[in-house]
Enzyme design. Structure first.
Site, PDB file in Angstrom:
ATOM      1  N   ARG A   1      -1.711 -35.317 -50.535  1.00 13.61           N
ATOM      2  CA  ARG A   1      -1.603 -36.089 -51.769  1.00 13.61           C
ATOM      3  C   ARG A   1      -1.180 -37.502 -51.403  1.00 13.61           C
ATOM      4  O   ARG A   1      -0.109 -37.700 -50.814  1.00 13.61           O
ATOM      5  CB  ARG A   1      -0.550 -35.419 -52.650  1.00 13.61           C
ATOM      6  CG  ARG A   1      -0.456 -35.957 -54.029  1.00 13.61           C
ATOM      7  CD  ARG A   1       0.134 -34.858 -54.913  1.00 13.61           C
ATOM      8  NE  ARG A   1       0.529 -35.404 -56.182  1.00 13.61           N
ATOM      9  CZ  ARG A   1       1.771 -35.541 -56.575  1.00 13.61           C
ATOM     10  NH1 ARG A   1       2.760 -35.159 -55.813  1.00 13.61           N
ATOM     11  NH2 ARG A   1       2.029 -36.040 -57.758  1.00 13.61           N
TER      12      ARG A   1
ATOM     13  N   THR B   1      -1.437 -43.324 -54.910  1.00 15.72           N
ATOM     14  CA  THR B   1      -2.396 -43.050 -55.998  1.00 15.72           C
ATOM     15  C   THR B   1      -2.248 -41.648 -56.576  1.00 15.72           C
ATOM     16  O   THR B   1      -2.762 -41.360 -57.655  1.00 15.72           O
ATOM     17  CB  THR B   1      -3.835 -43.185 -55.476  1.00 15.72           C
ATOM     18  OG1 THR B   1      -4.038 -42.173 -54.479  1.00 15.72           O
ATOM     19  CG2 THR B   1      -4.108 -44.551 -54.874  1.00 15.72           C
TER      20      THR B   1
ATOM     21  N   ASP C   1       8.139 -23.399 -51.786  1.00 14.47           N
ATOM     22  CA  ASP C   1       7.076 -23.966 -50.949  1.00 14.47           C
ATOM     23  C   ASP C   1       6.485 -22.864 -50.063  1.00 14.47           C
ATOM     24  O   ASP C   1       7.122 -22.404 -49.119  1.00 14.47           O
ATOM     25  CB  ASP C   1       7.636 -25.102 -50.085  1.00 14.47           C
ATOM     26  CG  ASP C   1       6.509 -25.856 -49.386  1.00 14.47           C
ATOM     27  OD1 ASP C   1       5.752 -25.224 -48.618  1.00 14.47           O
ATOM     28  OD2 ASP C   1       6.368 -27.063 -49.628  1.00 14.47           O
TER      29      ASP C   1
ATOM     30  N   ASP D   1       6.237 -23.640 -46.228  1.00 17.30           N
ATOM     31  CA  ASP D   1       7.542 -23.548 -45.546  1.00 17.30           C
ATOM     32  C   ASP D   1       7.966 -22.094 -45.374  1.00 17.30           C
ATOM     33  O   ASP D   1       8.535 -21.719 -44.338  1.00 17.30           O
ATOM     34  CB  ASP D   1       8.611 -24.303 -46.333  1.00 17.30           C
ATOM     35  CG  ASP D   1       8.559 -25.800 -46.070  1.00 17.30           C
ATOM     36  OD1 ASP D   1       7.980 -26.206 -45.041  1.00 17.30           O
ATOM     37  OD2 ASP D   1       9.073 -26.568 -46.904  1.00 17.30           O
TER      38      ASP D   1
HETATM   39  N1  URA Z   1       2.733 -25.511 -53.365  1.00 12.58           N
HETATM   40  C1  URA Z   1       3.677 -24.594 -53.066  1.00 12.58           C
HETATM   41  O1  URA Z   1       3.816 -24.184 -51.921  1.00 12.58           O
HETATM   42  N2  URA Z   1       4.464 -24.149 -54.060  1.00 12.58           N
HETATM   43  C2  URA Z   1       4.337 -24.563 -55.322  1.00 12.58           C
HETATM   44  O2  URA Z   1       5.077 -24.103 -56.186  1.00 12.58           O
HETATM   45  C3  URA Z   1       3.351 -25.521 -55.615  1.00 12.58           C
HETATM   46  C4  URA Z   1       2.561 -25.987 -54.618  1.00 12.58           C
END
Ligand code: URA
Length: 209
Positions: A104, A108, A200, A203
């Site tokens: 991302r 922008t 995440d 992670d």
């Molecule tokens: N990506 C992730 O790993 N978790 C989320 O909640 C949103 C995007």
């Protein structure tokens, strides 16, 4: 509009609950992502065409069915999508794997492709894009556009947890694409994480936090 498939099988729902638990460690999280991916893939491949063949069993000649038609390719969106590859390839070992990396742009906020390596015959294959989390839908939408540009005619999108916003974004940009998800959560928070989600996913799969 491409169909939206929510895989509400009890085993999938149970395993998603284990994923959500913040006390689930990396090893178990990685195994669960792989197992859930396998179950969702089972449904995403339900419509593969079959042809009848004849072969000899030890008892008699059998008219029996094998998968026909186009071959498959799975495309994980880097990096969390990699966590689903063991599961899906355990079901379809002959499938080829492409990789796509999308980030991302902090300015922008657009989804920008930074990496793409696809099988040479990708346009002759049915492609299933995999990413555990369908959050804003920006990466999914960009990945689908990239793969369409390569001439691929049949694309499905497979995730484990989606947000209503992400589903809507993909369906709006690509109304021809079928989505397979384990569950649709409440929505996104201000950081664009899925609520309640799993945090995440990258992670947690790779143990980077
Ligand atoms: N990506 C992730 O790993 N978790 C989320 O909640 C949103 C995007």
């Amino acid at each position: 509009m491409g169909e939206l498939h929510v895989i509400d099988h009890p085993l999938v729902q149970h395993k998603i609950s284990l994923l959500r638990d913040k006390n689930t460690g990396t090893k178990e999280f990685r195994e669960l992502v792989s197992e859930i991916a396998m179950f969702i893939c089972y449904e995403a491949t339900r419509d593969l065409p079959l042809k009848e063949i004849e072969l000899e069993t030890p008892i008699a000649v059998a008219k029996t069915k094998v998968i026909s038609g186009k071959k498959l390719a799975f495309v994980p969106i880097l990096r969390a999508g990699l966590g689903m590859i063991d599961g899906v390839t355990s079901l379809v070992p002959a499938a080829k794997i492409g990789h796509i990396g999308i980030f991302r742009d902090p300015g922008t906020k657009d989804a920008v492709k930074y990496y793409s390596k696809m099988p040479e015959d990708i346009e002759e294959r049915e492609v299933i894009i995999v990413d555990p989390m369908l959050a804003t839908g920006n990466s999914a939408t960009a990945a689908i556009s990239e793969i369409k540009k390569l001439g691929v005619k049949s694309i499905k999108f497979m995730c484990i947890i989606s947000s209503p916003e992400g589903v809507k974004a993909v369906q709006t940009a690509h109304p021809d694409i079928e989505i397979y998800t384990g569950v649709i959560d409440e929505g996104l928070n201000e950081d664009k994480y899925i609520v309640p989600g799993v945090g995440d996913a990258g992670d947690r799969i790779f143990g980077t936090k």
